[in-house]
Design an enzyme around this catalytic site. Structure first.
Site, PDB file in Angstrom:
ATOM      1  N   ASP A 192     -32.716 -10.472 -11.313  1.00 44.68           N
ATOM      2  CA  ASP A 192     -32.504  -8.980 -10.995  1.00 44.68           C
ATOM      3  C   ASP A 192     -33.752  -8.408 -10.736  1.00 44.68           C
ATOM      4  OD1 ASP A 192     -31.455  -6.377 -10.757  1.00 44.68           O
ATOM      5  OD2 ASP A 192     -30.032  -6.975 -12.085  1.00 44.68           O
ATOM      6  N   SER A 233     -24.400  -1.618 -13.115  1.00 46.16           N
ATOM      7  CA  SER A 233     -25.644  -1.078 -12.900  1.00 46.16           C
ATOM      8  C   SER A 233     -25.704   0.312 -13.528  1.00 46.16           C
ATOM      9  CB  SER A 233     -25.752  -0.920 -11.176  1.00 46.16           C
ATOM     10  OG  SER A 233     -27.305  -0.725 -11.119  1.00 46.16           O
ATOM     11  N   HIS A 280     -29.888  -8.420  -8.150  1.00 45.36           N
ATOM     12  CA  HIS A 280     -28.885  -7.514  -8.603  1.00 45.36           C
ATOM     13  C   HIS A 280     -27.497  -7.128  -7.790  1.00 45.36           C
ATOM     14  CE1 HIS A 280     -28.393  -3.761 -10.747  1.00 45.36           C
ATOM     15  NE2 HIS A 280     -28.340  -2.969  -9.511  1.00 45.36           N
TER      16      HIS A 280
END
Length: 291
Positions: free
Chosen positions: A238, A173, A267
């Site tokens: 996601d 991320s 995610h």
């Protein structure tokens, strides 16, 4: 990454004081520290790890023996001391992962994952906290992130005497931002980009095609400079960083291995799918040797 309302985005980008302010508001959510480090009285370079209940530790106390924690003996280039966690579950591990974690977590919350991952893929892991996270000093910022990962990288070279080709950079991320920045400047054994983002403005405004002067985290412009093999991992569903970001990053990398697109994953749950560990093992056991 945290979600912002349309009104907040308008205030952020229509009247921004500077790009670094955009980065701080858009990305950084350091949690209340879930651990502390206590220096040993007889050795100022060694520390005891103290985990709080919020760390969600899922392993036995014996497994704490796999973990070494310390603070970088030298400050980063921006004068911040950062906390590091080194996980070694097997003395024969050939490669070490330099892990840049996602947002809203710190090393205390990542410790359980690090031990489990290190055990399952037979690879050492060095995690670090960004400035302003956990026991790391300073405040979170984009420039500090780049200085933080540089300091952690130097730890692997000096403290653990690793050669660059035995280092795997892993960013998750927001952690893909410093990972890509370092990989664009240094040659390493391999790079893993887990749910990467193209840039801050492209995340907030998906129709954006070009980088402007107010953009932040401009990873899409840096990936063409990466010389090491790159594995891109992204969930197709996601909800935080759209799957299109992973695809675009993959297409821009000049030297990629087969990506891992996890059908139906969001995610925060890619690691729960069986193909996740299988793909990492294949990278380490065969593709790293081949490269």
């Amino acid at each position: 990454m945290n979600g912002l309302s349309f009104k907040e985005l308008c205030c952020l980008f229509c009247c921004p004081p500077c790009p670094s302010s955009i980065a701080s508001k858009l990305a950084f959510l350091p949690p209340e520290p879930t651990y502390s480090l206590t220096p040993l009285a007889d050795d100022s370079l060694k520390y005891t790890l103290n985990l709080t209940e919020r760390s969600e530790w899922q392993h036995t106390s014996r497994e704490l023996e796999y973990i070494e924690v310390f603070v970088c003996t030298t400050s980063t280039s921006r004068n911040n001391k950062i906390a590091c966690m080194y996980v070694k579950t097997s003395p024969s591990d050939k490669f070490t992962i330099l892990f840049s974690h996602g947002n809203a977590v710190d090393l205390g919350q990542m410790s359980s994952f690090f031990v489990g991952l290190s055990t399952r893929i037979n690879c050492n892991i060095l995690g670090y906290d960004y400035s302003g996270y956990g026991a790391s000093k300073g405040r979170p910022s984009e420039k500090n992130m780049y200085a933080d990962i540089d300091a952690a990288y130097q730890v692997l070279l000096s403290r653990y005497q690793l050669s660059p080709n035995h280092i795997i950079l892993y960013g998750q991320s927001i952690g893909t931002v410093p990972t890509i920045d370092l990989a664009s400047r240094r040659e390493v054994g391999a790079v893993i980009l887990h749910s990467p983002l193209m840039s801050g403005i492209r995340l907030a405004f998906p129709q954006t095609k070009r980088t402007c002067c107010l953009d932040v985290f401009t990873s899409i412009d840096k990936v063409p400079q990466i010389k090491s093999p790159v594995l891109v991992i992204h969930g197709t569903d996601d909800e935080v960083i759209d799957f299109s970001h992973g695809l675009a990053i993959f297409e821009k990398c000049p030297r990629t291995v087969a990506p891992l697109w996890v059908e139906g994953a969001g995610h925060n749950d890619v690691e729960l799918y069986s193909q996740y560990l299988e793909r990492l093992k294949r990278l380490i056991k065969t593709e790293m040797v081949a490269s």
